[in-house]
Design a protein around this motif. Structure first.
Motif, short mmCIF file in Angstrom:
data_model
loop_
_atom_site.label_atom_id
_atom_site.label_comp_id
_atom_site.label_asym_id
_atom_site.label_seq_id
_atom_site.Cartn_x
_atom_site.Cartn_y
_atom_site.Cartn_z
N ILE A 1 0.99 -1.16 0.16
CA ILE A 1 -0.36 -0.14 0.09
C ILE A 1 0.98 1.22 0.09
CG2 ILE A 1 -1.34 0.91 1.42
CD1 ILE A 1 -2.60 -1.19 2.22
N ARG A 2 1.95 1.46 1.06
CA ARG A 2 2.69 2.49 0.82
C ARG A 2 3.40 2.95 -0.46
NH1 ARG A 2 3.02 7.37 2.02
NH2 ARG A 2 5.21 8.45 2.55
N SER A 3 4.39 1.88 -0.62
CA SER A 3 5.03 1.69 -2.43
C SER A 3 3.73 2.41 -3.42
CB SER A 3 5.13 0.63 -2.79
OG SER A 3 5.94 0.77 -3.97
N ALA B 1 13.48 11.39 -14.88
CA ALA B 1 12.13 10.20 -15.01
C ALA B 1 12.95 9.43 -13.61
CB ALA B 1 12.72 9.96 -16.58
N HIS B 2 12.27 8.31 -13.50
CA HIS B 2 12.57 7.88 -12.16
C HIS B 2 13.36 6.02 -13.45
CE1 HIS B 2 10.56 10.48 -9.66
NE2 HIS B 2 11.22 10.14 -9.20
N LEU B 3 12.01 5.84 -14.38
CA LEU B 3 11.91 4.87 -15.10
C LEU B 3 12.30 5.28 -16.24
CD1 LEU B 3 9.52 2.91 -13.40
CD2 LEU B 3 12.04 2.47 -13.43
N GLY C 1 24.01 1.94 -16.47
CA GLY C 1 24.24 1.14 -17.20
C GLY C 1 22.34 0.59 -17.05
N GLY C 2 21.94 1.14 -17.56
CA GLY C 2 20.37 0.85 -18.21
C GLY C 2 19.80 0.09 -17.02
N ALA C 3 20.12 0.34 -15.76
CA ALA C 3 19.34 -0.51 -14.36
C ALA C 3 17.61 0.65 -14.61
CB ALA C 3 20.18 -0.32 -13.16
N ASP C 4 17.98 1.64 -14.71
CA ASP C 4 17.09 2.37 -14.83
C ASP C 4 15.87 2.17 -15.48
OD1 ASP C 4 18.66 3.99 -15.38
OD2 ASP C 4 18.06 5.48 -14.78
N TRP D 1 8.20 -0.48 -10.96
CA TRP D 1 8.66 0.44 -9.68
C TRP D 1 9.37 0.22 -8.62
CZ3 TRP D 1 9.25 5.44 -7.51
CH2 TRP D 1 8.95 5.75 -6.63
N TYR D 2 8.77 -1.19 -7.88
CA TYR D 2 9.58 -1.72 -6.60
C TYR D 2 10.73 -2.43 -7.14
CZ TYR D 2 7.82 -4.50 -2.60
OH TYR D 2 8.08 -4.59 -1.49
#
Length: 553
Positions: free
Chosen positions: A216-218, A272-274, A321-324, A543-544
């Protein structure tokens, strides 16, 4: 004397060959190469068409494949790093871009089932003319299943352990330079880890989740803060185009809904985060696969060139390195198409098979949904109440792979079970759907690949899913407690299937049935996304995992 010299010479040659053979020189079997005029199969290499590039005479549409990777297509390959312009519409300072990372496309070998599958596409239950295996071959297959040594079969509990280990000890490299979004992700991670206990949430039923408070919080933070940048590069039909019906519909629906979204999508990549790679693995296969070639190397190269181009044109891939970065793909070939440097990104895959490189804690398992109507994806949802479900267990479908013939062999004639091969075609697949609606348990047996649309169909028709697919990571594994509403049977335990189902008490079955109805909302497509639906759940899982892959300072 001449005879002795000849024998000595032959013996010396043989000895030299054996020394070379057992020195593990990486060119395969020298002896067998000599004896078979160089036609032996080497370790990590195959003479089968599935491992080779198309020949010079293969064609795609009206164009010819030239010399393997020097390809001329109707839909041209993206340019390689050496030929792409570094001009950027955002005028980024390219002096900040670290050198391109080296790539090894052969990081892991592909499971045999994957290399052999899908010269024809599975069109859903009961659509193939593949014949049922006979009794002897079924018994042989069961023996093979029981003695598989490729890797151990992981239980759901062991998978949970891997997830916790991945999230508690992230192994991703720190970004090349800091950004404000890193601090926002660290804040989100702290908030989720310290989420207030919520046992009496009126909307979500706690037993369905691994930790309902954290979920829920996420979800709350995602809704408030998450920003996704979608690359505009990439030509249709492979990029920015969706297929909304059929067995690969999940990737199409997600792409369509995300590109139309105004809440999460940003035009400014610096916030952007992603970062989303908007391609369709199904359309990649339909566009570039050379029919009857059994080769996918050109598809793999196409995606590699695309990422190489982005890594030169923008600084974002190289920063992490593409992690996001992430993608969503449902074709069975997607794990192979996203090898190499793309393995560092978050891959949301329907084909979530640990044996072929699915990385629990980084990659995301998404549902395989067989959508029959793009205009009404929720058609026919629902089923009979438990008291009117007279069938103990039901399965029908093509005899793909090695598991389904074993299932049919053992339980095809049991009066309490309805276990079929191909069912006669009925418009709208009504016969198949009605069987699901009247069954207590619905068997979700793997075919060529670990995933099956039957998992989601079971939830749609309120039938408790029985998953028979070793090392398959079920959808939304980061959040959902699958053992609370589904049954997991090891492939080697198919002979004990009925005994296992009958051992489940009536009270426990009724509780599982109730939970199936409650978890159903997470597996629904809507033309306009609603809270907690499939679109939001896929995005949340990405996202998680991104939040928990970032290291705390």
């Amino acid at each position: 004397m001449e005879t002795r010299r000849l024998i000595w010479l032959l013996g010396t040659i043989f000895a030299v060959i054996m020394v070379v053979q057992y020195s593990e020189i990486p060119y395969g079997s020298v002896l067998s190469s000599i004896l078979s005029a160089g036609k032996a199969s080497f370790a990590g290499e195959s003479n089968s068409p599935a491992k080779n590039l198309p020949s010079n005479s293969d064609r795609v549409g009206n164009t010819t494949l030239l010399n393997g990777l020097n390809l001329t297509y109707k839909y041209a390959l993206p340019p390689t790093i050496s030929s792409v312009s570094t001009a950027s519409p955002h005028n980024w300072d390219h002096n900040l871009i670290p050198p391109a990372m080296s790539v090894d496309l052969n990081i892991y070998s592909v499971h045999k089932d994957e290399t052999d599958m899908l010269t024809k596409d599975e069109k859903g239950p009961g659509q193939s003319n593949l014949a049922t295996s006979n009794s002897n071959s079924s018994l042989t297959a069961l023996s093979a299943v029981s003695n598989k040594s490729e890797m151990p079969v992981l239980s759901i509990a062991q998978m949970k352990g891997l997830l916790l280990q991945s999230h508690s000890s992230p192994c991703s490299l720190p970004p090349q330079w800091s950004s404000r979004v890193d601090q926002e992700l660290l804040y989100a991670k702290s908030e989720i880890e310290n989420a207030p206990i919520r046992k009496n949430d009126t909307r979500l039923y706690a037993p369905l989740y691994q930790n309902v408070s954290m979920f829920i919080r996420s979800y709350e933070i995602m809704n408030k803060r998450l920003k996704v940048y979608i690359y505009k590069e990439g030509e249709k039909p492979i990029f920015h185009q969706s297929i909304l019906e059929g067995i690969y519909a999940s990737e199409g629906w997600f792409l369509k809904l995300l590109e139309a979204n105004k809440q999460f999508v940003t035009e400014d990549p610096r916030e952007a985060h992603l970062f989303y790679l908007p391609f369709s693995s199904r359309l990649l296969q339909l566009t570039l696969y050379v029919r009857n070639s059994h080769g996918r190397d050109n598809l793999i190269q196409y995606m590699k060139n695309y990422v190489d181009m982005l890594a030169v044109k923008y600084p974002f891939w190289n920063r992490t390195g593409g992690a996001d970065h992430f993608l969503a793909a449902c074709h069975d070939w997607a794990p192979a198409e996203t090898r190499g440097r793309m393995l560092n990104s978050i891959r949301a895959l329907c084909h979530a098979d640990i044996r072929i490189g699915f990385d629990i804690g980084k990659d995301v398992s998404i549902p395989t949904t067989y959508v029959r109507s793009a205009q009404n994806p929720l058609k026919d949802i629902g089923g009979e109440p438990p008291s009117q479900r007279s069938i103990l267990a039901f399965f029908a479908g093509n005899m793909h792979g090695y598991v389904r013939p074993i299932l049919l062999k053992y339980w095809g004639k049991d009066p309490d079970m309805k276990i079929f091969g191909k069912m006669p075609h009925v418009k709208g697949n009504k016969n198949y759907i009605q069987h699901m609606k009247r069954s207590k348990y619905c068997i979700c047996a793997r075919g060529y690949a670990v995933h099956s649309p039957r998992v989601v169909e079971s939830l749609y028709y309120e039938c408790v899913p029985v998953i028979i697919s070793d090392n398959y990571v079920p959808p939304f594994f980061e959040v959902l407690n699958w053992e609370s509403f589904a049954v997991f049977i090891l492939e080697k335990d198919i002979p004990n299937l009925k005994k296992t189902l009958l051992s489940i008490s009536e009270d426990k079955y009724l509780e599982m049935h109730k939970r199936v109805k409650m978890v159903q909302e997470h597996f629904l497509w809507h033309t306009e996304p609603v809270k907690y639906d499939m679109f939001h759940m896929i995005l949340h899982s990405v996202w998680y995992n991104r939040v928990f892959r970032i290291k705390s300072t």
